[in-house]
Design a protein around this motif. Structure first.
Motif, PDB file in Angstrom:
ATOM      1  N   TYR A   3      -8.550  -2.081  13.481  1.00 15.35           N
ATOM      2  CA  TYR A   3      -8.403  -1.753  14.858  1.00 15.35           C
ATOM      3  C   TYR A   3      -9.410  -0.448  15.194  1.00 15.35           C
ATOM      4  O   TYR A   3      -9.850  -0.739  16.034  1.00 15.35           O
ATOM      5  N   ILE A   4      -9.211   0.430  14.215  1.00 16.00           N
ATOM      6  CA  ILE A   4      -9.961   1.720  14.611  1.00 16.00           C
ATOM      7  C   ILE A   4     -11.618   1.319  14.639  1.00 16.00           C
ATOM      8  O   ILE A   4     -12.327   1.849  15.399  1.00 16.00           O
ATOM      9  N   LYS A   5     -11.768   0.457  13.774  1.00 17.95           N
ATOM     10  CA  LYS A   5     -13.334  -0.024  13.548  1.00 17.95           C
ATOM     11  C   LYS A   5     -13.888  -0.544  14.957  1.00 17.95           C
ATOM     12  O   LYS A   5     -14.868  -0.469  15.489  1.00 17.95           O
ATOM     13  N   ARG A   6     -12.924  -1.543  15.240  1.00 21.71           N
ATOM     14  CA  ARG A   6     -13.082  -2.266  16.355  1.00 21.71           C
ATOM     15  C   ARG A   6     -13.261  -1.150  17.568  1.00 21.71           C
ATOM     16  O   ARG A   6     -14.111  -1.454  18.593  1.00 21.71           O
ATOM     17  N   ALA A  40     -18.754  17.034  18.700  1.00 20.17           N
ATOM     18  CA  ALA A  40     -18.397  17.398  17.211  1.00 20.17           C
ATOM     19  C   ALA A  40     -19.797  16.555  16.710  1.00 20.17           C
ATOM     20  O   ALA A  40     -20.205  15.624  17.050  1.00 20.17           O
ATOM     21  N   SER A  41     -20.144  17.032  15.330  1.00 19.34           N
ATOM     22  CA  SER A  41     -21.250  16.559  14.760  1.00 19.34           C
ATOM     23  C   SER A  41     -20.665  15.318  13.872  1.00 19.34           C
ATOM     24  O   SER A  41     -21.634  14.523  13.795  1.00 19.34           O
ATOM     25  N   GLN A  42     -19.573  15.293  13.476  1.00 20.16           N
ATOM     26  CA  GLN A  42     -18.826  13.916  12.691  1.00 20.16           C
ATOM     27  C   GLN A  42     -17.392  14.082  13.119  1.00 20.16           C
ATOM     28  O   GLN A  42     -16.789  14.998  12.928  1.00 20.16           O
ATOM     29  N   VAL A  43     -17.107  12.800  13.308  1.00 23.97           N
ATOM     30  CA  VAL A  43     -15.958  12.145  13.526  1.00 23.97           C
ATOM     31  C   VAL A  43     -15.259  11.319  12.675  1.00 23.97           C
ATOM     32  O   VAL A  43     -15.983  10.202  12.864  1.00 23.97           O
ATOM     33  N   VAL A  44     -14.325  11.577  11.986  1.00 26.91           N
ATOM     34  CA  VAL A  44     -13.775  10.368  10.708  1.00 26.91           C
ATOM     35  C   VAL A  44     -12.470  10.163  11.145  1.00 26.91           C
ATOM     36  O   VAL A  44     -11.805  11.152  11.194  1.00 26.91           O
ATOM     37  N   ILE A  45     -12.387   8.914  11.411  1.00 28.32           N
ATOM     38  CA  ILE A  45     -11.069   8.420  12.040  1.00 28.32           C
ATOM     39  C   ILE A  45     -10.193   7.664  10.828  1.00 28.32           C
ATOM     40  O   ILE A  45     -10.723   6.437  10.586  1.00 28.32           O
ATOM     41  N   SER A  46      -9.313   8.258  10.311  1.00 26.20           N
ATOM     42  CA  SER A  46      -8.987   7.428   9.241  1.00 26.20           C
ATOM     43  C   SER A  46      -7.218   7.220   9.243  1.00 26.20           C
ATOM     44  O   SER A  46      -6.446   7.936   9.918  1.00 26.20           O
ATOM     45  N   ASP A  47      -6.719   6.185   8.663  1.00 26.09           N
ATOM     46  CA  ASP A  47      -5.421   5.787   8.258  1.00 26.09           C
ATOM     47  C   ASP A  47      -5.235   5.023   6.987  1.00 26.09           C
ATOM     48  O   ASP A  47      -6.313   4.782   6.454  1.00 26.09           O
ATOM     49  N   GLY A  48      -4.073   4.917   6.399  1.00 24.05           N
ATOM     50  CA  GLY A  48      -3.873   4.466   5.281  1.00 24.05           C
ATOM     51  C   GLY A  48      -3.603   2.858   5.234  1.00 24.05           C
ATOM     52  O   GLY A  48      -3.572   1.979   4.216  1.00 24.05           O
ATOM     53  N   ASN A  49      -3.357   2.199   6.316  1.00 25.59           N
ATOM     54  CA  ASN A  49      -2.902   0.875   6.699  1.00 25.59           C
ATOM     55  C   ASN A  49      -4.219   0.196   6.921  1.00 25.59           C
ATOM     56  O   ASN A  49      -5.114   0.437   7.951  1.00 25.59           O
ATOM     57  N   PRO A  50      -4.622  -0.745   6.049  1.00 18.73           N
ATOM     58  CA  PRO A  50      -5.985  -1.489   6.255  1.00 18.73           C
ATOM     59  C   PRO A  50      -5.935  -2.342   7.611  1.00 18.73           C
ATOM     60  O   PRO A  50      -7.010  -2.515   8.085  1.00 18.73           O
ATOM     61  N   GLN A  51      -4.906  -2.677   8.262  1.00 22.40           N
ATOM     62  CA  GLN A  51      -4.902  -3.396   9.552  1.00 22.40           C
ATOM     63  C   GLN A  51      -4.970  -2.531  10.491  1.00 22.40           C
ATOM     64  O   GLN A  51      -5.796  -2.665  11.609  1.00 22.40           O
ATOM     65  N   VAL A  52      -4.508  -1.098  10.352  1.00 21.21           N
ATOM     66  CA  VAL A  52      -4.799  -0.137  11.400  1.00 21.21           C
ATOM     67  C   VAL A  52      -6.397   0.124  11.423  1.00 21.21           C
ATOM     68  O   VAL A  52      -7.038   0.415  12.478  1.00 21.21           O
ATOM     69  N   HIS A  81       0.674  -1.286  -0.095  1.00 26.82           N
ATOM     70  CA  HIS A  81      -0.017  -0.021  -0.039  1.00 26.82           C
ATOM     71  C   HIS A  81       0.764   1.295   0.054  1.00 26.82           C
ATOM     72  O   HIS A  81       0.248   2.420   0.047  1.00 26.82           O
ATOM     73  N   ASN A  82       2.257   1.249   0.022  1.00 21.14           N
ATOM     74  CA  ASN A  82       3.302   2.282  -0.066  1.00 21.14           C
ATOM     75  C   ASN A  82       2.906   3.328   1.127  1.00 21.14           C
ATOM     76  O   ASN A  82       2.633   4.317   1.100  1.00 21.14           O
ATOM     77  N   ILE A  83       2.833   2.334   2.354  1.00 20.54           N
ATOM     78  CA  ILE A  83       2.497   3.234   3.471  1.00 20.54           C
ATOM     79  C   ILE A  83       3.622   2.887   4.468  1.00 20.54           C
ATOM     80  O   ILE A  83       4.187   1.746   4.447  1.00 20.54           O
ATOM     81  N   ASP A  84       3.696   3.583   5.759  1.00 20.88           N
ATOM     82  CA  ASP A  84       4.777   3.021   6.884  1.00 20.88           C
ATOM     83  C   ASP A  84       3.885   2.394   7.672  1.00 20.88           C
ATOM     84  O   ASP A  84       2.660   2.134   7.545  1.00 20.88           O
ATOM     85  N   ASN A  85       4.584   1.498   8.697  1.00 21.88           N
ATOM     86  CA  ASN A  85       3.955   0.755   9.663  1.00 21.88           C
ATOM     87  C   ASN A  85       4.016   1.158  10.947  1.00 21.88           C
ATOM     88  O   ASN A  85       3.497   0.330  11.896  1.00 21.88           O
ATOM     89  N   THR A  86       4.027   2.516  11.096  1.00 26.41           N
ATOM     90  CA  THR A  86       4.414   3.257  12.514  1.00 26.41           C
ATOM     91  C   THR A  86       2.783   3.207  13.308  1.00 26.41           C
ATOM     92  O   THR A  86       2.957   2.978  14.535  1.00 26.41           O
ATOM     93  N   GLY A  87       1.750   2.965  12.569  1.00 26.19           N
ATOM     94  CA  GLY A  87       0.426   3.144  13.404  1.00 26.19           C
ATOM     95  C   GLY A  87       0.263   1.704  14.222  1.00 26.19           C
ATOM     96  O   GLY A  87      -0.517   1.627  15.181  1.00 26.19           O
ATOM     97  N   LEU A  88       1.005   0.567  13.632  1.00 30.74           N
ATOM     98  CA  LEU A  88       0.672  -0.612  14.317  1.00 30.74           C
ATOM     99  C   LEU A  88       1.940  -0.691  15.474  1.00 30.74           C
ATOM    100  O   LEU A  88       1.416  -1.707  16.485  1.00 30.74           O
ATOM    101  N   VAL A  89       2.979  -0.053  15.441  1.00 30.59           N
ATOM    102  CA  VAL A  89       3.939  -0.152  16.493  1.00 30.59           C
ATOM    103  C   VAL A  89       3.522   0.264  18.117  1.00 30.59           C
ATOM    104  O   VAL A  89       3.686  -0.642  18.814  1.00 30.59           O
ATOM    105  N   CYS A  90       2.853   1.377  18.244  1.00 30.66           N
ATOM    106  CA  CYS A  90       2.376   1.568  19.581  1.00 30.66           C
ATOM    107  C   CYS A  90       1.607   2.900  19.624  1.00 30.66           C
ATOM    108  O   CYS A  90       1.255   3.327  18.396  1.00 30.66           O
ATOM    109  N   GLN A  91       1.025   3.413  20.679  1.00 34.44           N
ATOM    110  CA  GLN A  91       0.442   4.553  20.839  1.00 34.44           C
ATOM    111  C   GLN A  91       1.357   5.706  20.795  1.00 34.44           C
ATOM    112  O   GLN A  91       2.064   5.960  21.973  1.00 34.44           O
TER     113      GLN A  91
END
Length: 307
Positions: free
Chosen positions: A166-169, A151-163, A98-108
């Motif tokens: 987790y957001i959906k869960r 807020a009226s709407q909050v969209v939480i996004s990331d480019g990594n499908p694995q991440v 996906h041409n993305i980095d993996n930092t979103g999975l590493v930690c908070q």
């Protein structure tokens, strides 16, 4: 240079090795702590407790964390995420695909906690607004905005499908914490996407933390900020990023190149600044390699008009 000490580059390779084979090397632990920028508790602004096990999964690579938002009558938030040092080769294969980095999975990451704390402290700024978080990782800041700001709407996004999974869960786990007037959803969003008609000039506020480190993504990130912000109404992007050498400066050049404006603020919250000063003095051993340039997030307010 002490011939018995390892170079920073070799120590970072050891960190990667330990993450992949899930085995520690006790002889190198002290040296790794010296070079690693990771913290055991970050800025410690939002109380967090690691629960015994994840309520949603028996995956040994996962942990469930409980965050207690430190304002009156606020609900607790429960996040499922990977435990430290549990990357595997499949994670990197997906990142490459996906041409993305993996930092979103590493930690908070600590800047995410600062972003969440800042947003929580300014609910009026978000009330009734459409908000999107970019490069959110496990989604702490987006979830705090949804739970504490109306807020009226909050969209939480990331480019990594694995991440994003987790957001959906995490959204589902905390659905009872959100106001009935707040819509919350996860989204897989790549900063180089060209078909964004349903999102173009949609958001009042964009938030992000630690998204400016990789210089190859700067141009796309600056462009998508301009696409997402409302064009004919007051709107802003709130970024929290350490300087990290010349990385932040190069990103700000791209912001100017796309016709946006920014204000850079170092001291934006008394509590965050107080915590920063404690870490700089070395009075807290939870972050032994704390360095202002690499660890302290500056606030960047980005607009399509001069503030």
């Amino acid at each position: 240079m002490d011939p018995t000490s390892s170079s920073s580059s070799s120590l970072r390779w050891r960190i990667l090795r330990q993450a992949l084979i899930h085995r520690s090397d006790s002889q190198s632990e002290a040296e790794i702590k010296r070079v690693s920028r990771k913290s055991t508790q970050g800025f410690n602004l939002i109380p967090c407790q690691v629960l015994d096990s994840s309520p949603e999964s028996e995956d040994s690579r996962e942990a469930s964390l409980c965050y207690s938002i430190p304002i009156a009558a606020s609900p607790k938030l429960y996040l499922t995420q990977r435990v430290d040092n549990c990357s595997d080769l499949n994670d990197f294969e997906i990142s490459n695909r996906h041409n993305i980095d993996n930092t979103g999975l590493v930690c908070q990451w600590p800047s995410e906690e600062v972003l969440a704390y800042f947003c929580m402290s300014q609910p009026d700024r978000f009330r009734g607004k459409r908000v999107i978080e970019l490069g959110s990782g496990y989604g702490l800041a987006g979830l705090v905005i949804a739970a504490a700001t109306e807020a009226s709407q909050v969209v939480i996004s990331d480019g990594n499908p694995q991440v994003v999974n987790y957001i959906k869960r995490n959204i589902e786990s905390n659905s009872m914490a959100f106001s009935n007037n707040t819509s919350v959803k996860a989204m897989e969003l790549h900063w180089n996407q060209h078909e964004l008609s349903e999102l173009t000039n949609t958001f009042d506020i964009i938030v992000a933390s630690d998204c400016t480190f990789f210089k190859e993504f700067h141009k796309d990130l600056a462009s998508i900020i301009k696409v997402l912000l409302k064009a004919n109404e007051p709107s802003e992007a709130l970024f929290f990023s350490p300087k990290r050498g010349d990385s932040l400066d190069k990103f700000l050049k791209e912001i100017e190149n796309v016709g946006l404006h920014y204000v850079l603020t170092e001291k934006y919250d008394e509590q965050v600044w107080k915590r920063h000063e404690t870490l700089v003095k070395g009075d807290d051993e939870s972050w032994p390699s704390y360095d202002k340039s690499h660890c302290y997030p500056l606030l960047i307010q980005i607009t399509n008009y001069h503030k």
